[in-house]
Design an enzyme around this catalytic site. Structure first.
Site, PDB file in Angstrom:
ATOM      1  N   LEU A  21       2.531  -5.034   5.441  1.00 44.18           N
ATOM      2  CA  LEU A  21       2.804  -4.510   6.777  1.00 44.18           C
ATOM      3  C   LEU A  21       4.311  -4.423   6.977  1.00 44.18           C
ATOM      4  CD1 LEU A  21       0.262  -6.546   8.945  1.00 44.18           C
ATOM      5  CD2 LEU A  21       0.307  -4.065   8.746  1.00 44.18           C
ATOM      6  N   ASP A  22       4.757  -3.428   7.740  1.00 37.57           N
ATOM      7  CA  ASP A  22       6.162  -3.346   8.120  1.00 37.57           C
ATOM      8  C   ASP A  22       6.548  -4.603   8.910  1.00 37.57           C
ATOM      9  OD1 ASP A  22       6.399  -0.870   6.986  1.00 37.57           O
ATOM     10  OD2 ASP A  22       6.319   0.246   8.874  1.00 37.57           O
ATOM     11  N   PRO A  23       7.823  -5.004   8.877  1.00 40.80           N
ATOM     12  CA  PRO A  23       8.254  -6.176   9.664  1.00 40.80           C
ATOM     13  C   PRO A  23       7.906  -6.048  11.147  1.00 40.80           C
ATOM     14  CG  PRO A  23       9.963  -5.553   8.112  1.00 40.80           C
ATOM     15  CD  PRO A  23       8.912  -4.476   8.039  1.00 40.80           C
ATOM     16  N   ARG A 158       5.550   5.482  10.075  1.00 51.09           N
ATOM     17  CA  ARG A 158       6.904   5.820  10.544  1.00 51.09           C
ATOM     18  C   ARG A 158       7.272   7.243  10.162  1.00 51.09           C
ATOM     19  NH1 ARG A 158      10.489   2.182   7.648  1.00 51.09           N
ATOM     20  NH2 ARG A 158       8.708   1.680   6.313  1.00 51.09           N
TER      21      ARG A 158
END
Length: 275
Positions: A21-23, A158
């Site tokens: 997962l992205d931060p 994103r």
């Protein structure tokens, strides 16, 4: 997970995951223990679902709220314009991954190069957006919208948000990202990380564990006899079993034996389990 096992005094076990997962992101992250780590490849390949919010007007270096602003626009789309763009970006599309990603360039992570101020050149690739719909909007001259997406592996939300903004003639970034599904796993069975630690310290981690078969709910079961199970565990092929062609989960009295592929009347082992 490894720390929780250690702190709780559990035996050492192999640990794997089903997609980073992205931060910025929250939500579902499947974690596999022991023999279930053999399914991590399937989990990585599975479709994912997300809820995400796009804030219009500022694009950032990371394409989310953690980066520095690199572009601004006064253009704000209408609800009708957003709806039309969502339809255009549904299906198989070419997507350029973000520079701040875990993809490797000449052996180094792209985000390491980007953080070092170096130019990052990534190749566009084909991904599939199975579903893309509006969840919430803040009026007609929109400052932000919240969308839901179901996408194939390798899709960057994103980048999808960047392309939505570009198609609308403006810029923006992801201000909220939550994974709601990863393959068969949903938020309903997920637990927060602090709960994981509490369960481990209380020696109750089993309360949060799902059976190995939870990662195979889309695979039909194929009952086998103990003798057939023994042969499969030894990697031997079986013949003369009547079942539909394709992937099956061979089970001996509900105990998973192996993922097997049936072609014609012959069965071969794709992945065996030591249970």
């Amino acid at each position: 997970m490894k720390r929780a096992l250690r702190d709780g005094g559990y035996p050492k076990a192999k640990v794997g995951h089903g997609g980073t997962l992205d931060p910025l992101a929250s939500g579902v992250l499947p974690v596999a223990l022991g023999e279930a780590t053999k399914l991590c490849g399937r989990m990585l390949d599975a479709d994912k679902a997300y809820d995400f919010t796009i804030r219009f007007g500022e694009e950032t270096s990371t394409l989310d709220a953690e980066g520095e602003v690199v572009a601004r626009s006064e253009v704000r789309p209408s609800l009708a314009e957003v709806t039309a763009v969502l339809a255009r970006l549904t299906g198989e599309i070419e997507q350029l991954p973000p520079a701040y990603s875990a993809l490797k360039v000449d052996g180094r992570r792209a985000y390491d190069l980007a953080r070092a101020g170096k130019a990052v050149t990534l190749k566009a690739r084909s991904v599939t957006v199975h579903e893309l719909r509006l969840v919430a909007a803040d009026g007609n001259g929109l400052e932000e919208v919240t969308l839901a997406a179901r996408v194939s592996k390798g899709t960057y939300i994103r980048s999808l948000a960047r392309d939505i903004c570009g198609a609308l003639g403006t810029v923006g970034h992801v201000s909220m990202l939550r994974r709601t599904r990863a393959g068969p796993f949903t938020l309903s069975a997920a637990i927060p990380l602090d709960k994981l630690g509490e369960l481990a310290m209380a020696r109750s981690l089993e309360q949060a564990l799902l059976p190995l078969t939870a990662g195979l709910d889309d695979i039909p079961a194929l009952p086998v006899t103990p003798d057939q199970a023994r042969a499969l565990r030894e990697g031997r092929r079986l013949a003369g079993i009547a079942a539909k062609p394709g992937l099956h989960l061979a089970t001996d009295e509900s105990v998973p034996v192996a993922l097997v592929e049936l072609s014609g009347s012959e069965i071969r082992v794709v992945r065996g389990f030591n249970l």
